[in-house]
Design a protein around this motif. Structure first.
Motif, short mmCIF file in Angstrom:
data_model
loop_
_atom_site.label_atom_id
_atom_site.label_comp_id
_atom_site.label_asym_id
_atom_site.label_seq_id
_atom_site.Cartn_x
_atom_site.Cartn_y
_atom_site.Cartn_z
N HIS A 26 -17.26 67.36 -57.60
CA HIS A 26 -17.06 66.97 -59.00
C HIS A 26 -16.43 68.11 -59.81
O HIS A 26 -16.77 68.32 -60.98
N ALA A 27 -15.50 68.83 -59.17
CA ALA A 27 -14.81 69.93 -59.83
C ALA A 27 -13.86 69.39 -60.88
O ALA A 27 -13.28 68.31 -60.73
N ASP A 28 -13.72 70.13 -61.96
CA ASP A 28 -12.73 69.80 -62.97
C ASP A 28 -11.37 70.27 -62.45
O ASP A 28 -11.25 71.35 -61.89
N ILE A 29 -10.35 69.45 -62.66
CA ILE A 29 -9.03 69.74 -62.12
C ILE A 29 -8.03 69.71 -63.26
O ILE A 29 -8.07 68.84 -64.12
N ALA A 30 -7.12 70.67 -63.23
CA ALA A 30 -5.97 70.68 -64.13
C ALA A 30 -4.76 70.98 -63.26
O ALA A 30 -4.75 71.95 -62.52
N GLY A 31 -3.76 70.12 -63.33
CA GLY A 31 -2.59 70.30 -62.48
C GLY A 31 -1.34 70.56 -63.28
O GLY A 31 -0.94 69.73 -64.10
N ILE A 32 -0.73 71.73 -63.03
CA ILE A 32 0.54 72.03 -63.67
C ILE A 32 1.47 72.66 -62.65
O ILE A 32 1.04 73.27 -61.67
N VAL A 33 2.76 72.49 -62.91
CA VAL A 33 3.80 73.12 -62.10
C VAL A 33 4.32 74.30 -62.90
O VAL A 33 4.68 74.16 -64.07
N LEU A 34 4.37 75.46 -62.24
CA LEU A 34 4.89 76.67 -62.88
C LEU A 34 6.25 77.01 -62.28
O LEU A 34 6.60 76.53 -61.22
N GLY A 35 6.99 77.88 -62.94
CA GLY A 35 8.25 78.34 -62.41
C GLY A 35 9.47 77.72 -63.08
O GLY A 35 10.59 78.17 -62.87
N ALA A 36 9.27 76.68 -63.87
CA ALA A 36 10.37 76.08 -64.63
C ALA A 36 10.40 76.72 -66.02
O ALA A 36 9.57 77.58 -66.34
N LYS A 37 11.34 76.30 -66.86
CA LYS A 37 11.40 76.85 -68.22
C LYS A 37 10.13 76.55 -69.00
O LYS A 37 9.72 77.32 -69.85
N VAL A 38 9.54 75.41 -68.74
CA VAL A 38 8.29 75.01 -69.37
C VAL A 38 7.36 74.47 -68.29
O VAL A 38 7.83 73.99 -67.25
N PRO A 39 6.05 74.54 -68.49
CA PRO A 39 5.15 73.98 -67.48
C PRO A 39 5.27 72.46 -67.42
O PRO A 39 5.55 71.81 -68.43
N ILE A 40 5.08 71.93 -66.24
CA ILE A 40 5.16 70.49 -66.03
C ILE A 40 3.75 70.00 -65.70
O ILE A 40 3.11 70.52 -64.79
N MET A 41 3.27 69.02 -66.47
CA MET A 41 1.93 68.50 -66.24
C MET A 41 1.94 67.50 -65.09
O MET A 41 2.84 66.66 -65.00
N LEU A 42 0.95 67.61 -64.23
CA LEU A 42 0.77 66.66 -63.13
C LEU A 42 -0.36 65.72 -63.50
O LEU A 42 -1.52 66.12 -63.54
N ILE A 43 0.00 64.49 -63.79
CA ILE A 43 -0.97 63.49 -64.19
C ILE A 43 -0.98 62.38 -63.15
O ILE A 43 0.07 61.90 -62.72
N ASN A 44 -2.17 61.97 -62.76
CA ASN A 44 -2.35 60.90 -61.79
C ASN A 44 -2.97 59.71 -62.53
O ASN A 44 -3.84 59.90 -63.38
N PRO A 45 -2.58 58.50 -62.20
CA PRO A 45 -3.15 57.34 -62.90
C PRO A 45 -4.67 57.24 -62.84
O PRO A 45 -5.28 56.66 -63.73
#
Length: 169
Positions: free
Chosen positions: A124-143
């Protein structure tokens, strides 16, 4: 923190170096005093028959030579030794990372994805998903993400976006 559970299917060594450095930089942004990176493998000792072991050894050498900075790095290391002090004491008694890793550099996307999902579903870990390395962070959202996961992802992306120099056109 777990590296790359969504984007790079077969990252090169240069990609892996960048992934590790991005994770270290994020750890600093999150106020980790000394990020500790465990480069994971199935083997406790170097084993040339395992790609993950060879990659871990090369990444550690890159760190030693200053190509990766800002953290303590060790590997190849098993998952249990990376996160459990009692196991670390036996398997890696002289490691500054073992038993207290806060960044897990996984061998590939499949291992990362499974680990993240196991932590979410079973622990039951809290998860936050982002992609780094681009000009801005990209959020990873799952339905199927919970509102808490969506909030954590948004907060993480906002924190990273506000810490980056403004992109110029």
């Amino acid at each position: 923190m777990i590296t790359d559970a969504e984007v790079n299917v077969r990252p090169s060594l240069d990609d892996r170096r960048d992934i590790m450095q991005n994770a270290i930089d994020l750890a600093h942004l999150l106020k980790f005093a000394t990020p500790r990176v465990a480069v994971l493998s199935a083997a406790e000792d170097f084993n040339s028959n395992l790609d993950s072991s060879t990659t871990a050894a090369v990444l550690c050498k890159m760190h030693e030579r200053g190509n990766i900075t800002g953290a303590l790095v060790d590997g190849p290391m098993t998952f249990d030794a990376a996160v459990r002090p009692d196991v670390a004491h036996v398997k890696y008694p002289n490691s500054p990372v073992a038993g207290q890793a806060n960044i897990l550099m996984v061998p590939n996307l499949e291992a990362a994805n499974m680990l993240v999902k196991q932590l979410g579903h079973f622990a039951h870990a809290d998860i936050a998903g982002i992609v780094l390395g681009a000009k801005v962070p990209i959020m990873l959202i799952n339905p199927i993400d919970t509102p808490r996961t969506r909030l954590a992802t948004s907060a993480m992306a906002r924190l990273v976006a506000h810490s980056c120099p403004k992109a110029t056109a």
